[in-house]
Design an enzyme around this catalytic site. Structure first.
Site, PDB file in Angstrom:
ATOM      1  N   ASN A   1     -15.742  -8.323 -17.847  1.00 13.15           N
ATOM      2  CA  ASN A   1     -15.165  -9.210 -16.842  1.00 13.15           C
ATOM      3  C   ASN A   1     -13.991  -8.513 -16.155  1.00 13.15           C
ATOM      4  O   ASN A   1     -13.258  -7.737 -16.776  1.00 13.15           O
ATOM      5  CB  ASN A   1     -14.792 -10.589 -17.402  1.00 13.15           C
ATOM      6  CG  ASN A   1     -13.964 -10.576 -18.667  1.00 13.15           C
ATOM      7  OD1 ASN A   1     -14.007  -9.634 -19.447  1.00 13.15           O
ATOM      8  ND2 ASN A   1     -13.213 -11.629 -18.878  1.00 13.15           N
TER       9      ASN A   1
ATOM     10  N   GLU B   1     -10.880  -9.487 -13.668  1.00 14.30           N
ATOM     11  CA  GLU B   1     -10.134 -10.604 -13.069  1.00 14.30           C
ATOM     12  C   GLU B   1      -9.334 -10.154 -11.851  1.00 14.30           C
ATOM     13  O   GLU B   1      -9.266  -8.961 -11.538  1.00 14.30           O
ATOM     14  CB  GLU B   1      -9.234 -11.234 -14.145  1.00 14.30           C
ATOM     15  CG  GLU B   1     -10.081 -11.782 -15.292  1.00 14.30           C
ATOM     16  CD  GLU B   1      -9.309 -12.555 -16.334  1.00 14.30           C
ATOM     17  OE1 GLU B   1      -8.075 -12.404 -16.416  1.00 14.30           O
ATOM     18  OE2 GLU B   1      -9.973 -13.315 -17.079  1.00 14.30           O
TER      19      GLU B   1
ATOM     20  N   CYS C   1     -17.477 -12.128 -13.702  1.00 11.91           N
ATOM     21  CA  CYS C   1     -17.799 -12.198 -15.133  1.00 11.91           C
ATOM     22  C   CYS C   1     -18.540 -10.941 -15.590  1.00 11.91           C
ATOM     23  O   CYS C   1     -19.160 -10.235 -14.776  1.00 11.91           O
ATOM     24  CB  CYS C   1     -18.685 -13.409 -15.422  1.00 11.91           C
ATOM     25  SG  CYS C   1     -17.924 -14.993 -15.099  1.00 11.91           S
TER      26      CYS C   1
ATOM     27  N   GLU D   1     -21.329 -10.563 -17.238  1.00  9.64           N
ATOM     28  CA  GLU D   1     -22.779 -10.577 -16.992  1.00  9.64           C
ATOM     29  C   GLU D   1     -23.084 -10.120 -15.577  1.00  9.64           C
ATOM     30  O   GLU D   1     -23.998  -9.339 -15.325  1.00  9.64           O
ATOM     31  CB  GLU D   1     -23.368 -11.991 -17.135  1.00  9.64           C
ATOM     32  CG  GLU D   1     -23.101 -12.719 -18.394  1.00  9.64           C
ATOM     33  CD  GLU D   1     -21.790 -13.485 -18.398  1.00  9.64           C
ATOM     34  OE1 GLU D   1     -20.730 -12.868 -18.153  1.00  9.64           O
ATOM     35  OE2 GLU D   1     -21.831 -14.683 -18.672  1.00  9.64           O
TER      36      GLU D   1
ATOM     37  N   CYS E   1     -21.245 -18.931 -17.491  1.00  4.04           N
ATOM     38  CA  CYS E   1     -20.876 -19.953 -16.512  1.00  4.04           C
ATOM     39  C   CYS E   1     -22.057 -20.221 -15.568  1.00  4.04           C
ATOM     40  O   CYS E   1     -23.048 -19.473 -15.552  1.00  4.04           O
ATOM     41  CB  CYS E   1     -19.633 -19.515 -15.733  1.00  4.04           C
ATOM     42  SG  CYS E   1     -19.960 -18.279 -14.463  1.00  4.04           S
TER      43      CYS E   1
ATOM     44  N   CYS F   1     -23.066 -17.313 -13.175  1.00  2.00           N
ATOM     45  CA  CYS F   1     -23.822 -16.242 -13.846  1.00  2.00           C
ATOM     46  C   CYS F   1     -25.244 -16.683 -14.163  1.00  2.00           C
ATOM     47  O   CYS F   1     -26.181 -15.882 -14.073  1.00  2.00           O
ATOM     48  CB  CYS F   1     -23.113 -15.803 -15.112  1.00  2.00           C
ATOM     49  SG  CYS F   1     -21.629 -14.845 -14.753  1.00  2.00           S
TER      50      CYS F   1
HETATM   51  O1  DUR Z   1     -19.824 -15.848 -19.986  1.00  2.00           O
HETATM   52  C1  DUR Z   1     -18.671 -15.597 -19.598  1.00  2.00           C
HETATM   53  C2  DUR Z   1     -17.627 -16.523 -19.684  1.00  2.00           C
HETATM   54  C3  DUR Z   1     -16.371 -16.152 -19.212  1.00  2.00           C
HETATM   55  N1  DUR Z   1     -16.181 -14.920 -18.683  1.00  2.00           N
HETATM   56  C4  DUR Z   1     -14.844 -14.510 -18.229  1.00  2.00           C
HETATM   57  C5  DUR Z   1     -14.361 -15.018 -16.912  1.00  2.00           C
HETATM   58  C6  DUR Z   1     -12.861 -14.918 -17.087  1.00  2.00           C
HETATM   59  O2  DUR Z   1     -12.430 -13.576 -16.826  1.00  2.00           O
HETATM   60  C7  DUR Z   1     -12.632 -15.176 -18.562  1.00  2.00           C
HETATM   61  C8  DUR Z   1     -12.154 -16.563 -18.891  1.00  2.00           C
HETATM   62  O3  DUR Z   1     -13.037 -17.511 -18.367  1.00  2.00           O
HETATM   63  O4  DUR Z   1     -13.885 -14.939 -19.183  1.00  2.00           O
HETATM   64  C9  DUR Z   1     -17.205 -13.995 -18.612  1.00  2.00           C
HETATM   65  O5  DUR Z   1     -17.010 -12.860 -18.163  1.00  2.00           O
HETATM   66  N2  DUR Z   1     -18.416 -14.373 -19.051  1.00  2.00           N
HETATM   67 ZN    ZN Z   2     -19.935 -16.166 -15.295  1.00  2.00          ZN
END
Ligand code: DUR
Ligand code: ZN
Length: 131
Positions: free
Chosen positions: A42, A44, A53, A55, A86, A89
């Site tokens: 992920n 940010e 994210c 995925e 989420c 994704c």
């Molecule tokens: O399946 C998921 C769930 C959350 N996040 C990330 C998004 C954000 O950076 C952090 C908190 O939600 O986790 C992912 O990368 N994948």
């Molecule tokens: Zn996601």
């Protein structure tokens, strides 16, 4: 065996997470139909909604290298039970998977759930439905 290997790779990918805001690291690893491996974490942003994210990072890496079909994808986070992707994704996974694609959801404690897109996103919107 493939499941365990993909989960290990997702845990490796998780180390690269850029998460100054949530501090919640997520890793993903996918195998394409040609058995190419792609990893993602992920990423940010100070503008929170721009976060990508893990995925989606892995999937966009695969697609940008010309690989459009996901055979299996693993996602790992430090969650109480297996992590769940989420909604955004789920829709992106739906675009590049088949109903047979193995979706592996895991955490650091070794909990693993294997699922499918039909279970995660029933009735998903697909270009195959366009007339
Ligand atoms: O399946 C998921 C769930 C959350 N996040 C990330 C998004 C954000 O950076 C952090 C908190 O939600 O986790 C992912 O990368 N994948
Ligand atoms: Zn996601």
């Amino acid at each position: 065996m493939e499941t365990k290997r993909l989960v290990e790779k997702a845990i490796e990918a998780r180390q690269k997470a850029y998460v100054p805001y949530s501090k919640f690291q997520v890793g993903a690893a996918l195998l394409t139909e040609n058995d190419s491996l792609f990893l993602g974490c992920n990423i940010e942003n100070a503008s929170f909604g721009m976060t990508n994210c893990a995925e989606r990072t892995a999937i966009f890496k695969a697609v940008s290298e010309g690989e459009h079909t996901i055979k299996a994808i693993a996602v790992v986070g430090d969650t109480a039970g297996p992590i769940f992707p989420c909604g955004a994704c789920r829709q992106v996974i739906a675009e590049f998977c088949s109903t047979d694609t193995k979706i592996i959801l895991a955490n650091l404690k070794g909990d693993i759930k294997e699922t499918t897109i039909s279970e995660l996103l029933p009735g998903f919107f697909s270009s195959k439905d366009l007339v």
